[in-house]
Design an enzyme around this catalytic site. Structure first.
Site, PDB file in Angstrom:
ATOM      1  CG  ASP A   1     108.636  50.828  43.916  1.00  0.00           C
ATOM      2  OD1 ASP A   1     108.586  51.856  44.629  1.00  0.00           O
ATOM      3  OD2 ASP A   1     109.256  49.804  44.241  1.00  0.00           O
ATOM      4  N   PRO A   2     108.697  54.417  42.512  1.00  0.00           N
ATOM      5  CG  PRO A   2     107.913  56.503  43.185  1.00  0.00           C
ATOM      6  CD  PRO A   2     107.467  55.082  42.950  1.00  0.00           C
TER       7      PRO A   2
ATOM      8  N   GLY B   1     117.236  50.507  38.221  1.00  0.00           N
ATOM      9  CA  GLY B   1     116.250  51.541  37.955  1.00  0.00           C
ATOM     10  C   GLY B   1     114.944  51.236  38.640  1.00  0.00           C
ATOM     11  CB  SER B   2     111.951  53.267  39.111  1.00  0.00           C
ATOM     12  OG  SER B   2     110.799  53.162  39.899  1.00  0.00           O
ATOM     13  CG  ASN B   3     109.998  48.175  40.361  1.00  0.00           C
ATOM     14  OD1 ASN B   3     109.363  49.084  40.872  1.00  0.00           O
ATOM     15  ND2 ASN B   3     110.695  47.318  41.066  1.00  0.00           N
TER      16      ASN B   3
END
Length: 215
Positions: A190-191, A169-171
């Site tokens: 961060d996408p 996943g994103s972070n």
């Protein structure tokens, strides 16, 4: 809705309204004025109608959007919102509809392809979010795993998995007010988006009696 708009030397919009609902209206209006072509293309993409003006090259995506029932999902998501959130979304949509004509006049692409912007339904912002992010979620992975299982059996799924034990996943991160030099909290993420022109995000300041944020 009464609101104020100020643009700084970099063209960044600073929007001010008395409350969150008025600010939602202002933000919708600003999105329509600044990015009418972009958001109207994205509306047609999630509804599976973009090939009607973008041409045959867009038909594949339109087919996918219809098969994935993005428009139906957006409607059902909107209907499931609590009253206050649904009202907030409606205020945003009203702002988009108020600014779309001006935004379309500023965007020559509308005339070039003969596209007339249509009034937005209340669930359109949810549909655009779905259409923009569906390929960044677990949706492609689920399709891939289903195909692997169908072709090679359930036991083969893990052989082709690129995810760790906890998935992927994103972070994102948050710094509380006590940890920043200016005494205000920071939130960031961060996408993992590709380079786009224009990008899906717009730097903006949103201020009302309840909050004052920029990002």
């Amino acid at each position: 809705m009464n609101f104020k708009v100020y643009r700084d030397d970099w063209g960044i919009p600073h929007l001010r309204a008395e409350g969150a609902d008025g600010l939602a209206h202002a933000q919708g209006w600003n999105a329509a004025v600044d990015r009418a072509w972009q958001i109207e293309v994205e509306r047609n993409r999630f509804q599976g109608t973009s090939a009607s003006f973008l041409g045959a090259s867009a038909a594949g995506w339109d087919r996918f959007a219809r098969q994935a029932r993005l428009d139906d999902t957006a409607r059902r998501c909107y209907e499931a919102l609590d009253d206050a959130t649904a009202a907030w979304v409606r205020h945003y949509v009203a702002g988009v509809n108020a600014g779309m004509a001006e935004g379309a006049r500023r965007a020559p692409q509308f005339a070039e392809v003969g596209l007339e912007p249509r009034p937005w339904e209340p669930w359109v912002p949810l549909g655009i979010w779905l259409g923009t992010h569906v390929l960044f979620a677990g949706f492609p992975t689920k399709i891939w795993r289903e195909e692997v299982a169908r072709a090679l059996g359930d036991a083969a799924v893990e052989l082709f998995s690129a995810e760790g034990a906890d998935g992927s996943g994103s972070n994102g991160w948050l710094v509380g007010a006590g940890g920043t030099a200016h005494g205000a909290p920071l939130i960031a993420g961060d996408p993992h988006r590709p380079v786009e022109d224009p990008g899906v995000y717009q730097q903006i300041r949103l201020a009302c009696d309840e909050f004052d944020v920029v990002g």
